[in-house]
Scaffold this active site. Structure first.
Site, mmCIF file in Angstrom:
data_model
loop_
_atom_site.group_PDB
_atom_site.id
_atom_site.type_symbol
_atom_site.label_atom_id
_atom_site.label_comp_id
_atom_site.label_asym_id
_atom_site.label_seq_id
_atom_site.Cartn_x
_atom_site.Cartn_y
_atom_site.Cartn_z
ATOM 1 N N ARG A 235 0.418 -7.196 -2.799
ATOM 2 C CA ARG A 235 -0.244 -6.433 -1.750
ATOM 3 C C ARG A 235 -0.432 -7.353 -0.545
ATOM 4 N NH1 ARG A 235 1.073 -2.477 -4.094
ATOM 5 N NH2 ARG A 235 -0.230 -0.879 -5.025
ATOM 6 N N GLU A 264 0.293 -1.637 6.376
ATOM 7 C CA GLU A 264 1.579 -0.917 6.342
ATOM 8 C C GLU A 264 1.470 0.460 6.993
ATOM 9 O OE1 GLU A 264 2.673 -0.877 2.205
ATOM 10 O OE2 GLU A 264 2.698 -3.065 2.105
ATOM 11 N N HIS A 282 8.143 -2.339 1.520
ATOM 12 C CA HIS A 282 7.417 -1.949 0.293
ATOM 13 C C HIS A 282 8.310 -1.086 -0.608
ATOM 14 C CE1 HIS A 282 3.178 -1.171 -1.513
ATOM 15 N NE2 HIS A 282 4.097 -1.206 -2.456
HETATM 16 C C1 8YV Z 1 4.770 1.928 -4.786
HETATM 17 C C2 8YV Z 1 3.417 -0.009 -5.759
HETATM 18 O O1 8YV Z 1 5.661 1.656 -3.748
HETATM 19 O O2 8YV Z 1 3.134 0.731 -7.981
HETATM 20 C C3 8YV Z 1 2.652 0.113 -7.033
HETATM 21 O O3 8YV Z 1 1.534 -0.406 -7.094
HETATM 22 O O4 8YV Z 1 3.029 -0.692 -4.890
HETATM 23 C C4 8YV Z 1 4.720 0.693 -5.597
HETATM 24 O O5 8YV Z 1 5.316 0.979 -6.803
HETATM 25 C C5 8YV Z 1 3.542 2.474 -4.139
HETATM 26 O O6 8YV Z 1 2.557 2.716 -5.062
HETATM 27 C C6 8YV Z 1 3.851 3.778 -3.438
HETATM 28 O O7 8YV Z 1 2.674 4.370 -3.050
#
Ligand code: 8YV
Length: 315
Positions: A235, A264, A282
C-alpha cells in the site's frame, strides 16, 4: 426472494457477474453515473442486505449507517485497510476478504518490478523506441541479481511467495515484521531499519495499518542507500512519498519500483519525472485468472452467509 446486494464495482469475470445476478437482486452502483450514485443508494438502501466492495473503495461507517438491513460486507481484495470495522462490529456485521487466491500473481508482479528496476527495463524500452540505439548512444550496464540481498517487509503469504521466487533467482532473502514467523528458514532482522541496512532491494508486503504508515521514511531510504532499490506492492501509505521522490532525485536512494501510491490514482509529478523509477497502476492482482478467483471467493462468501453456512474467509 433473492437478497438485495449493493455491488460497488464490476468484476472482469463474466461468470462472477452472472452468478451475482442469478443469486441476488443486484443493485449495480458501478453502472450509475457518479453524480447520481448518492440518490441511487438512497433509493435502494432500505432493502440492501449485503455489499460487495473492493479493497480500494472499502466500506465507510457513513455507508454502513445508510444501510439499516445490512448483514454482510464481502470485500473483493485481500487488503482491508479501507474498511471501517468498528462501525460494522458494533452491529455484528461480518466482513470477508479474498486471501490466498491472489498470492502468486501478486508475487510475480513484485519480482517483475524488482527485475525491471534492476535491469532498467522502461529506460531500455525507451532507448529502442526513441532512436537512441540507432544513434548508438552510450548505454551503461545494469546490475545482476545473483548474490544480492532482498529484504522483505511483511512475511505473510505474499512475502513468502516473493522470497521463494527471489531465492530461485540466486538472491539472499531476509525479512522483518514485528512478530517472528515460526518454521521459516529466512533470517529475521531486528527492525525495518536494520533490514534496509542489510538489503540491496527492500520489498514491501506489509498491510496498511496506523503502525506501518510512513514506515519507510527518510532514515529507511538512506539505510537502503544510493545502490538500493525500493519495491512496493503493498500500500502507498507505507512510504513517505514526498521523501521518496526527494531521495531518488538526490541519489540517497538508487531506484524504486512501485505498484501502489499514497493517493491513487494520483502519482506525484516528481516521481513520474524520474528515470530511476518503474511505475504500474495497482495491477498486481489484475490477471484474468486471479480476478476470476477473487470474484468467485467473494461470491462464495456471500452465498455461504445466505445459506447459513460458515464464511469461507472472514477477516
Ligand atoms: C486489488 C489489492 O487491486 O487485494 C488487494 O488488497 O490491493 C488488489 O488485489 C484491489 O483490492 C482492488 O480494489
Amino acid at each position: 426472494m433473492k437478497p438485495d446486494l449493493l455491488v460497488f464495482a464490476q468484476s472482469p469475470s463474466p461468470s462472477v457477474m452472472q452468478q451475482l445476478d442469478a443469486h441476488f437482486q443486484c443493485h449495480h452502483l458501478w453502472s450509475i453515473p457518479k453524480a447520481e450514485q448518492d440518490a441511487y443508494i438512497d433509493s435502494v438502501a432500505a432493502k440492501v442486505r449485503a455489499v460487495l466492495t473492493t479493497g480500494m473503495m472499502g466500506f465507510s461507517a457513513a455507508m454502513a449507517g445508510r444501510l439499516p438491513k445490512l448483514e454482510i460486507v464481502s470485500l473483493n481484495s485481500v487488503g482491508h485497510d479501507q474498511v471501517d470495522f468498528a462501525a460494522l462490529r458494533a452491529r455484528g456485521i461480518p466482513v470477508t476478504n479474498t486471501p490466498g487466491v491472489l498470492t502468486d500473481d501478486v508475487a510475480d508482479l513484485a519480482v517483475l518490478l524488482l527485475m525491471s528496476a534492476a535491469r532498467r527495463l522502461p529506460a531500455m524500452d525507451r532507448y529502442v523506441r526513441d532512436g537512441s540505439w540507432g544513434a548508438r548512444k552510450p548505454l551503461a550496464p545494469s546490475r545482476s541479481l545473483r548474490g544480492k540481498v532482498a529484504g522483505i517487509f511483511g512475511y505473510g503469504r505474499i512475502g513468502q511467495a516473493i522470497a521463494a521466487r527471489l531465492a530461485a533467482l540466486g538472491m539472499e532473502t531476509k525479512y522483518f515484521q514485528p512478530r517472528a514467523v515460526p518454521g521459516v528458514d529466512t533470517p529475521r532482522t531486528e527492525s525495518l531499519l536494520a533490514l534496509a541496512h542489510e538489503s540491496d532491494y527492500l520489498v514491501l508486503c506489509a498491510p496498511a495499518t496506523p503502525a506501518t504508515r510512513h514506515a519507510v521514511d527518510a532514515a529507511v531510504m538512506t539505510a537502503l542507500g544510493p545502490q538500493g532499490t525500493l519495491v512496493n506492492i503493498a500500500r502507498g501509505s507505507l512510504v513517505d512519498e514526498a521523501e521518496l521522490a526527494d531521495a531518488l532525485l538526490h541519489g540517497r536512494l538508487g531506484a524504486a519500483a512501485l505498484d501502489v501510491f499514497e493517493n491513487e490514482p494520483e502519482v506525484p509529478a516528481a516521481l513520474r519525472a524520474l528515470d530511476n523509477v518503474v511505475l504500474t497502476p495497482h495491477i498486481a492482482s489484475l490477471t484474468v485468472e486471479t480476478r476470476h478467483a477473487m470474484g468467485q471467493l467473494a461470491v462464495d462468501n456471500l452465498l455461504a452467509h445466505f445459506s447459513g453456512l460458515s464464511l469461507l474467509t472472514p477477516c
